[in-house]
Design a protein around this motif. Sequence first.
Motif, PDB file in Angstrom:
ATOM      1  N   THR A 297      26.778  29.020   7.659  1.00 43.32           N
ATOM      2  CA  THR A 297      25.795  27.601   7.636  1.00 43.32           C
ATOM      3  C   THR A 297      25.161  27.249   6.368  1.00 43.32           C
ATOM      4  O   THR A 297      25.624  28.314   5.715  1.00 43.32           O
ATOM      5  CB  THR A 297      23.842  28.521   7.799  1.00 43.32           C
TER       6      THR A 297
ATOM      7  N   LEU B 198      18.738  23.060  10.404  1.00 45.38           N
ATOM      8  CA  LEU B 198      19.131  24.215  11.486  1.00 45.38           C
ATOM      9  C   LEU B 198      16.919  24.660  11.636  1.00 45.38           C
ATOM     10  O   LEU B 198      17.157  26.032  11.475  1.00 45.38           O
ATOM     11  CB  LEU B 198      19.438  25.703  10.303  1.00 45.38           C
TER      12      LEU B 198
ATOM     13  N   VAL C 178      19.768  23.646  17.751  1.00 48.07           N
ATOM     14  CA  VAL C 178      20.634  24.907  16.777  1.00 48.07           C
ATOM     15  C   VAL C 178      21.541  25.782  18.310  1.00 48.07           C
ATOM     16  O   VAL C 178      22.571  26.402  18.662  1.00 48.07           O
ATOM     17  CB  VAL C 178      19.828  25.764  16.700  1.00 48.07           C
TER      18      VAL C 178
ATOM     19  N   ASN D 271      24.393  33.785   7.580  1.00 46.62           N
ATOM     20  CA  ASN D 271      23.220  32.915   7.262  1.00 46.62           C
ATOM     21  C   ASN D 271      22.848  32.853   5.873  1.00 46.62           C
ATOM     22  O   ASN D 271      21.919  33.576   5.430  1.00 46.62           O
ATOM     23  CB  ASN D 271      21.781  33.379   8.001  1.00 46.62           C
TER      24      ASN D 271
ATOM     25  N   ALA E  51      18.776  30.836  14.264  1.00 47.90           N
ATOM     26  CA  ALA E  51      20.242  31.181  14.588  1.00 47.90           C
ATOM     27  C   ALA E  51      20.838  32.488  14.739  1.00 47.90           C
ATOM     28  O   ALA E  51      21.911  32.696  16.085  1.00 47.90           O
ATOM     29  CB  ALA E  51      21.052  30.309  13.264  1.00 47.90           C
TER      30      ALA E  51
END
Length: 246
Positions: free
Chosen positions: A11, A54, A60, A75, A107
């Motif tokens: 991400t 996000l 997501v 992450n 996430a």
Amino acid sequence: MDLGGRTVVVTGGTRGVGAGIARAFARTGADVVVCARRPPEKPLEGTEFVPLDLRDPAAVHAFFDGLPRLDVLVNNAGGAPYRLLAGADAERHARVIELNLTAPLTASLAAHAHLERASGSIVMIGSVSGTRPSPGSAAYGAAKAGLENLARSMAVEWAPAVRVNTLVVGMVRTERSRLHYGDEDGVEAVGRTVPLGRLAEPADVGDAAVFLASDAAAYISGASLLVHGGGERPAFLDAATVNKES
């Protein structure tokens, strides 16, 4: 390390530390998917970009539900501007916490089923700001402290199928370093305060993330790996009058 055949999601992987992480996984032969609100300014070889906010839980979940498989979630998305606590209202600080703590939780929850099937792992990108006072970025530091604790709890709840670890990252030289440290002389001067004599490169963080996601770390979970070049020299050492050469 060979991670061929595995799928990795990074991400916020379009620039800086995130791009370094994405490149590191791409070098292992993994299928790397980078997601962020905006595409990278320069193509990242060996990666696929998917636009994603996000902070939108529905988006997501739809993104992760659409993946055929997932082995590693990094992450990384986060960050914050310099902002003194009294210089903004609580709602503005809360948005920093949302991006740096709530979004990784969202996430991770969305990715959990995939990771459980694959016996995969999560790598949280933490910060030394979460382990020391962080004037000017207090909400960010609080979020990163929470992220590290979240990772430890996640590692217990989701064991043994999913491993969860945190990289506690120090100062990194990126395309935005000058916004924090001034001109190149300022960046170099700040680097000299690090025991190893330089700021980290994004590749340093990327290599550490690959290690935590690899089979070499198969018995490592709930851990925090410091990637800070030795930390910070305590200020009191320069102020003390003992043990100094005359």
